[in-house]
Design a protein around this motif. Structure first.
Motif, PDB file in Angstrom:
ATOM      1  N   THR A   1       2.169   6.776   7.087  1.00 51.44           N
ATOM      2  CA  THR A   1       2.039   5.692   6.106  1.00 51.44           C
ATOM      3  C   THR A   1       2.174   6.186   4.663  1.00 51.44           C
TER       4      THR A   1
ATOM      5  N   ASN B   1      -0.014   0.504  -0.756  1.00 48.69           N
ATOM      6  CA  ASN B   1      -1.201  -0.341  -0.870  1.00 48.69           C
ATOM      7  C   ASN B   1      -1.958  -0.377   0.456  1.00 48.69           C
ATOM      8  N   PHE B   2      -3.256  -0.647   0.340  1.00 46.76           N
ATOM      9  CA  PHE B   2      -4.139  -0.617   1.495  1.00 46.76           C
ATOM     10  C   PHE B   2      -3.725  -1.640   2.545  1.00 46.76           C
TER      11      PHE B   2
ATOM     12  N   ARG C   1      -0.943  -0.397   4.785  1.00 54.34           N
ATOM     13  CA  ARG C   1      -1.407   0.672   5.681  1.00 54.34           C
ATOM     14  C   ARG C   1      -2.268   0.094   6.802  1.00 54.34           C
ATOM     15  N   ALA C   2      -3.120  -0.861   6.440  1.00 53.53           N
ATOM     16  CA  ALA C   2      -3.960  -1.496   7.446  1.00 53.53           C
ATOM     17  C   ALA C   2      -3.114  -2.277   8.456  1.00 53.53           C
TER      18      ALA C   2
ATOM     19  N   ALA D   1     -15.296  -5.588   3.045  1.00 51.14           N
ATOM     20  CA  ALA D   1     -15.063  -4.373   2.255  1.00 51.14           C
ATOM     21  C   ALA D   1     -16.389  -3.627   2.152  1.00 51.14           C
TER      22      ALA D   1
END
Length: 413
Positions: free
Chosen positions: A35, A40-41, A44-45, A195
């Motif tokens: 990744t 950005n998160f 990747r998630a 989060a």
């Protein structure tokens, strides 16, 4: 030429699957390189979610693919991998078919796009569905025997997030503040998608992330009252924090300095004290004996298959035998460091018999029965004699638990 939005995440998912299924890497190990191009998160998630759902339902997804082709595609064919990714998004992540086609077919640049498009479209027209519980790989089903069906029932849904509280007396308070449920004193279960670092209580160290089953071994040592406890193979540190919070003078040993840093960071955040030691437990020699030893031994981690479905496809007889041999050496060595009448807790997050009930303990250790009051009420069926055995199919109505084998012993005078 610019890439279709969302395409890089699908390409990363394909790299993750290649790393797991071809090289035998874990998803965690593969994430960095697979990744690295994603900035950005969320992307990747998404890449990880796609790969994880493929691995969770791989047997069933492959059966659907084979039902729509004249002859089976090779296991390592790129078209099969792409179809796995496309079907996992449609059947598990509820992604619209048009978006799946737009981001999936470019993965077959120069390859059989027409074949992949045709197979996917045919399955969409047939309105195929996946079974409620994943079908396990044959080798896994054979190992787990009669429990395989029950275990599989717990794999259908990714797990929620569990927390362990620094102060169990504040369970109700934090359950209300975090809109969580509690399955045991000192435990909270959150809804998915939160989060963690932004939640109340994180900055002041009121809790840390830890599966309910993973919290059981430390619970079996009770209150420390200043006595000395050794947490072997301690990283990432949840059990060491539990022991410190229960009043033990904790020495936490692990071979990985990097992983122990996480324990040190969490200890600082929670205001708890642990003495950390970076060493190989098979070579280290303590200067003192301990009132309690918790050996959370290295293992195949097949009990974490809810969170890490890669273990369903990476782990075989060779890895199980290697881990069982290492565990036996650690048990024998650690048992000699225990004071008379001291407690010894052995734990593995594995579902394999060789790593659990088949392990042999030194004659200096006697089984120490676990009372029903020591086991959370929701897991009372998992407690027998001096053992607790959990698996992912337990308490699915509350979200399930990881699989653990835990046993407790005491040393004779």
């Amino acid at each position: 030429m610019s890439e279709t939005p969302g395409f890089p995440a699908r390409r990363a998912a394909m790299r993750l699957l290649d790393a797991v299924l071809r090289r035998g890497d874990t998803l965690d190990q593969a994430m960095g390189s697979a990744t690295k191009e994603l900035d950005n998160f969320a992307d990747r998630a998404l890449a990880r979610a796609i790969a994880a759902e493929v691995l969770r339902y791989l047997v069933d997804i492959d059966a659907l693919i084979d039902s729509a082709t004249r002859k089976p595609l090779p296991e390592d064919a790129k078209a099969r991998t792409v179809l796995r990714i496309m079907l996992a998004q449609w059947l598990r992540l509820a992604t619209p078919p048009h978006a799946i086609v737009a981001t999936g077919l470019p993965l077959l640049q120069g390859g059989p796009r027409r074949l992949a498009h045709g197979v996917f479209s045919a399955l969409v027209r047939r309105a195929v569905v996946l079974p409620r519980s994943p079908t396990l790989p044959e080798k896994v089903e054979a190992r787990w025997g009669a429990e395989a069906t029950n275990i599989a029932s717990g794999l259908a849904v990714p797990p929620q997030v569990d927390l362990t509280l620094r102060n169990p007396d504040e369970t109700q308070k934090w359950a209300e503040r975090l809109d969580a449920i509690s399955l045991a004193p000192g435990h909270l279960r959150l809804r998915r998608g939160v989060a963690i670092a932004e939640l109340p209580g994180y900055a002041e160290g009121a809790w840390w992330v830890q599966d309910l089953a993973a919290s059981l071994p430390a619970r079996l040592l009770g209150q420390g009252m200043g006595r000395k406890a050794l947490d072997l193979c301690a990283a990432p540190g949840g059990k060491a924090l539990q022991l410190a919070a229960a009043g033990w003078d904790v020495t936490a040993l692990d071979i990985s300095a990097k992983r122990l840093e996480r324990l040190s960071d969490n200890a600082k955040r929670t205001g708890l004290t642990c003495t950390t030691v970076v060493a190989n437990a098979l070579e280290w020699k303590p200067e003192i004996s301990f009132d309690a030893i918790l050996l959370d031994a290295p293992c195949t981690a097949t009990g974490t298959c809810r969170r890490h479905p890669d273990v369903l496809h990476r782990i075989g007889e060779r890895q199980i035998a290697e881990m069982a041999e290492l565990q036996a050496k650690l048990i024998k060595r650690a048992a000699s460091w225990l004071k008379p009448q001291g407690l010894f807790v052995y734990a593995v997050c594995s579902l394999e018999e060789e790593e659990g009930k088949a392990q042999i303990f030194p004659t200096s250790l006697s089984p120490d029965p676990i009372g029903p009051e020591e086991c959370p009420a929701v897991l009372i069926s998992a407690c027998s004699d001096n053992r607790i055995t959990t698996h992912p199919g337990m308490r699915t109505e509350e979200g399930g638990v990881d699989g653990f084998f835990i046993s407790r012993y005491h040393r004779a005078a």
